[in-house]
Scaffold this active site. Structure first.
Site, PDB file in Angstrom:
ATOM      1  N   HIS A   4     -11.453  -4.616   9.427  1.00 18.51           N
ATOM      2  CA  HIS A   4     -11.572  -4.214   8.087  1.00 18.51           C
ATOM      3  C   HIS A   4     -13.195  -2.834   8.707  1.00 18.51           C
ATOM      4  O   HIS A   4     -13.421  -3.109   8.022  1.00 18.51           O
ATOM      5  CB  HIS A   4     -12.606  -5.259   7.914  1.00 18.51           C
ATOM      6  CG  HIS A   4     -10.974  -6.462   6.868  1.00 18.51           C
ATOM      7  ND1 HIS A   4     -10.366  -6.800   7.061  1.00 18.51           N
ATOM      8  CD2 HIS A   4     -10.858  -6.818   5.533  1.00 18.51           C
ATOM      9  CE1 HIS A   4      -9.450  -8.077   6.784  1.00 18.51           C
ATOM     10  NE2 HIS A   4      -9.499  -7.904   6.024  1.00 18.51           N
ATOM     11  N   GLU A  13       1.058  -0.771   0.186  1.00 19.74           N
ATOM     12  CA  GLU A  13      -0.098   0.141  -0.097  1.00 19.74           C
ATOM     13  C   GLU A  13       0.604   1.199  -0.017  1.00 19.74           C
ATOM     14  O   GLU A  13       0.998   2.042  -0.463  1.00 19.74           O
ATOM     15  CB  GLU A  13      -0.766  -0.453   0.614  1.00 19.74           C
ATOM     16  CG  GLU A  13      -2.134  -0.834   0.872  1.00 19.74           C
ATOM     17  CD  GLU A  13      -1.888  -2.378   1.408  1.00 19.74           C
ATOM     18  OE1 GLU A  13      -0.743  -2.032   1.899  1.00 19.74           O
ATOM     19  OE2 GLU A  13      -2.786  -2.891   1.382  1.00 19.74           O
TER      20      GLU A  13
HETATM   21  C1  LIG Z   1      -2.828  -4.355   4.315  1.00 27.24           C
HETATM   22  C2  LIG Z   1      -3.912  -5.232   4.107  1.00 27.24           C
HETATM   23  N1  LIG Z   1      -3.772  -5.189   2.318  1.00 27.24           N
HETATM   24  C3  LIG Z   1      -5.300  -6.318   1.854  1.00 27.24           C
HETATM   25  C4  LIG Z   1      -5.556  -6.445   2.418  1.00 27.24           C
HETATM   26  C5  LIG Z   1      -6.892  -7.936   1.688  1.00 27.24           C
HETATM   27  N2  LIG Z   1      -6.258  -8.732   1.662  1.00 27.24           N
HETATM   28  C6  LIG Z   1      -6.802  -9.519   2.355  1.00 27.24           C
HETATM   29  S1  LIG Z   1      -5.596 -11.249   2.475  1.00 27.24           S
HETATM   30  C7  LIG Z   1      -5.139 -10.680   1.056  1.00 27.24           C
HETATM   31  C8  LIG Z   1      -4.586 -11.698   0.349  1.00 27.24           C
HETATM   32  C9  LIG Z   1      -3.086 -12.188   1.356  1.00 27.24           C
HETATM   33  O1  LIG Z   1      -2.348 -13.402   0.525  1.00 27.24           O
HETATM   34  P1  LIG Z   1      -1.089 -14.210   1.094  1.00 27.24           P
HETATM   35  O2  LIG Z   1       0.052 -13.529   1.731  1.00 27.24           O
HETATM   36  O3  LIG Z   1      -0.571 -14.916  -0.104  1.00 27.24           O
HETATM   37  O4  LIG Z   1      -1.466 -15.243   2.105  1.00 27.24           O
HETATM   38  P2  LIG Z   1      -3.082 -15.940   1.488  1.00 27.24           P
HETATM   39  O5  LIG Z   1      -4.446 -15.459   1.627  1.00 27.24           O
HETATM   40  O6  LIG Z   1      -2.756 -16.544   0.406  1.00 27.24           O
HETATM   41  O7  LIG Z   1      -3.378 -16.879   2.679  1.00 27.24           O
HETATM   42  C10 LIG Z   1      -5.032  -9.762   0.622  1.00 27.24           C
HETATM   43  C11 LIG Z   1      -5.047  -9.321  -0.571  1.00 27.24           C
HETATM   44  C12 LIG Z   1      -5.431  -6.852   3.719  1.00 27.24           C
HETATM   45  N3  LIG Z   1      -6.042  -7.859   4.487  1.00 27.24           N
HETATM   46  N4  LIG Z   1      -4.293  -6.275   4.449  1.00 27.24           N
END
Ligand SMILES: Cc1ncc(C[n+]2csc(CCOP(=O)(O)OP(=O)(O)O)c2C)c(N)n1
Lengths: 333, 326
Positions: free
Chosen positions: B128, B59
């Site tokens: 959230h 971000e």
């Molecule tokens: C700082 C932040 N940005 C965006 C999000 C929205 N978001 C939640 S999970 C996710 C994907 C994360 O992927 P990863 O770290 O690979 O973990 P996975 O969900 O695959 O276990 C996103 C973009 C968030 N929760 N926090």
């Protein structure tokens, strides 16, 4: 940066194998039930399941001591369960009941449990890494021989907090084990579309942290690598890093239409289902009889059924308590 | 035509992309995934990956890059999934976007638009669900928009892109599925003034964004009790359209501010202060406020509802103000 795996793995003790199978089954069945309960509107908010990735938590948590600390993400039901949080308390939390592990304040993404040193569920991607560094700093400063284990997805690798945390941990030689659950997708973003260097272990190595990539579908490989890493961290070897290569079989959350990947890819990975892999190899080695497998399933089912009963009998926290826990409660002088 | 709030936002983005080749959209999962709230669904296919840019989870990095691209002559629309995640980019927004024009003695403009979802009501818990638009409205150099209607969802973006300074647009999560009739010719709208969504003579109910529907419901209920409420939609939290607020209060002599943010140090506090500073002698009752309880938003449904402004609490606050002796 692949691991220090011993070329020949010590033969599997069948009892231990069955234990690992049970651990993975417990997580799998609890989450299958969560999905069902979500569809029945018993669970609300966001729900992220770990189905397909169970070998990671099962293998790593096997190697921890009761005083070690854990930090996880919003995809943490399995970590909480295997750490020792009761399935009933986890489900009741998702029902929003006061009997939940956080009184219903947290929900699926925010499971916490002080008794088992489970520092949560964190719904900010990479938000847990600095916490893990601090927990490890406290252990080091207090002269305790605990290890802090921090789980996060490969998506977190793009955040500044990932890099800041790895650097701090290495600079101060802190007792922390970073466990990157690389399931190849961050929501809809494939690793190759978000990282210029997709070898994640290599990034950790760039901070002078010992880092190994491990087959995250093979619970025995995960356990072995984690044991070596945890032992090294505990004996003062500084931070270590595991990249656990795995795959999420289900959608990112209950709202994800999965436009970004082919069904065939999911099916290919499902052929390496961590539970099936261990089960088949044990069966082939004559280490798992039909009735033993059936018993494991029945045990996991019974635990989930009891958890559902517990959650169903839950109660709502009185709304008068809404503003509690914003500040610490001090006993009157 | 029939449109949802989400579709109106998408039509606004599409329109901007077509009008100006310097406009592009970037953010997490805006492309292949179709947008975390499906606002940008289909735009990747229409405009290609050069202008609908998926970003890594960075971000601070991509918001800062948006500021740089704006300095470099582009007209970026940066999407942040939710306001809670914008905190990772707070440094770039406050220390760079909001300050560059002033620090450079007027040399560098930052014509950047940042969109993000805000607010509670969907049991998403404390990381959230917050409503931090009031915080951003504290910062000189930023313009803060809070579209509550289909027309504003459709029309605010282009006007924001024409602004030479950084504009933040907050979309309340509960509004995305709201659907209704949107004029076929709907287009850019002004981003300076508040709007009166319901005329009334007894009390001014002042709100914005996600709480507008509840305030309109409350006004209907109050009408049944003989209280004729005026409903004012702020539309822009910074700069505030003080004239419209004061003019309404001068007619109704009573005001209640409804804001999903926390009460202490909030935009509702600012509005209340401006009314007492500038229209004190028009008032027949103290300015009332309905805000969120001062807690991180809890997960469980009954607790979350108890924490948020509700029709009942708005009606009660209006009754109290109306009952006060004039
Ligand atoms: C700082 C932040 N940005 C965006 C999000 C929205 N978001 C939640 S999970 C996710 C994907 C994360 O992927 P990863 O770290 O690979 O973990 P996975 O969900 O695959 O276990 C996103 C973009 C968030 N929760 N926090």
């Amino acid at each position: 940066m692949t691991g220090p795996m011993s070329p020949t793995r010590s033969p599997l003790d069948p009892e231990h194998g069955r234990h690992l199978l049970l651990q993975m089954l417990r997580v799998r069945q609890l989450e299958e039930k969560c999905v069902e309960l979500y569809s029945a509107a018993k669970i609300r908010g966001f729900l992220h399941v770990y189905i397909g990735e169970e070998a990671v938590a099962a293998g790593v948590l096997e190697t921890l001591s009761p005083d070690d600390a854990l930090v996880a993400t919003y995809r943490e039901h399995g970590h909480a369960l295997l750490r020792g949080v009761a399935a009933g308390a986890i489900l009741a939390e998702m029902y929003g009941y006061v009997e939940g592990c956080c009184r219903g304040r947290g929900g699926s993404m925010h499971l916490f449990d002080a008794a088992t040193h489970f520092y949560g569920g964190n719904a900010i991607v990479a938000g847990g890494l600095p916490l893990a560094v601090g927990l490890a700093l406290a252990d080091k400063m207090a002269g305790r021989s605990n290890v802090t284990v921090c789980f996060f997805g490969e998506g977190a690798v793009a955040e500044g907090e990932f890099h800041e945390s790895l650097n701090l941990a290495a600079l101060w030689q802190l007792p922390v084990l970073f466990c990157c659950e690389n399931n190849l997708y961050a929501m809809g973003t494939a690793l190759g579309r978000s990282e210029s260097q997709t070898d994640i272990a290599l990034k950790a190595a760039g901070y002078e942290i010992s880092a190994w990539a491990v087959d995250g579908m093979d619970v025995l490989a995960v356990e072995e690598a984690a044991r070596r890493a945890v032992d090294a961290v505990r004996s003062g070897g500084g931070p270590h890093f595991l990249e656990l290569r795995t795959y999420r079989f289900r959608a990112h959350s209950m709202f994800d239409p999965e436009r970004y990947r082919e069904k065939a890819e999911v099916l290919r990975w499902q052929e390496r289902d961590p539970i099936t892999l261990l089960r088949s190899s044990m069966e082939a080695a004559g280490q798992l009889a039909g009735e033993e497998w059936a018993q494991l399933q029945a045990d996991a089912e019974a635990e989930v059924a009891a958890a559902v009963d517990f959650a169903e009998a839950g109660t709502l926290e009185p709304v008068e308590e809404l503003t509690r826990f914003v500040y610490s409660e001090r006993s009157a002088p | 035509m029939k449109s949802s709030y989400r579709e109106a936002l998408r039509a606004g983005i599409r329109d901007a992309m077509q009008r100006d080749p310097r406009v592009f959209l970037m953010g997490e999962d805006v492309g292949a995934y179709g947008g975390s709230f499906a606002v940008s669904l289909g735009l990747l296919e229409e405009f290609g990956p050069g202008r609908i840019r998926d970003t890594p989870l960075s971000e601070s990095g991509f918001v800062g890059a948006g500021i740089g691209a704006a300095l470099g002559g582009m007209r970026p629309i940066v999407e942040i999934m939710t306001v809670n995640f914008s905190l990772l980019a707070l440094d770039q927004i406050v220390n760079n976007a909001a300050s560059l024009l002033h620090m450079s003695g007027g040399q560098f403009h930052v014509p950047l638009v940042i969109r993000m979802s805000t607010g509670a009501g969907r049991q998403l818990g404390a990381q959230h669900s917050h409503s931090l638009e009031g915080w951003y409205a504290h910062v000189p150099g930023l313009r803060i928009l809070v579209p509550a209607t289909l027309e504003d969802a459709r029309g605010m973006l282009w006007t924001a892109l024409e602004d030479p300074d950084p504009v933040l647009i907050f979309e309340h999560g509960s509004l995305y599925n709201v659907a209704g009739e949107l004029d076929d010719n709907a287009g850019p709208v002004d981003i300076d003034s508040a709007a009166i969504r319901r005329h009334g003579s007894d009390i001014s109910l002042i709100t914005y964004g996600g709480t507008l529907p509840a305030v309109l419901d409350a006004a209907e209920q109050l009408a049944g009790e003989g209280i004729d409420a005026e409903v004012l939609d702020l539309r822009t939290l910074r700069p505030l359209d003080e004239a419209t607020i004061l003019e309404s209060v001068a007619r109704t002599h009573r005001a209640v501010v409804v804001d999903e943010g926390w009460r202490s140090g909030s935009i509702s506090a600012e509005i209340s202060a401006r009314i007492t500073e500038n229209a004190f002698f028009d008032l027949d009752a103290p300015v009332g406020r309905v805000c969120s309880a001062e807690v991180p938003i809890p997960y469980s449904k009954h607790m979350e509802l108890a924490a948020l402004p509700s029709v009942e609490r708005i009606v009660a606050a209006a009754q109290e103000a109306a009952g006060a002796r004039g």
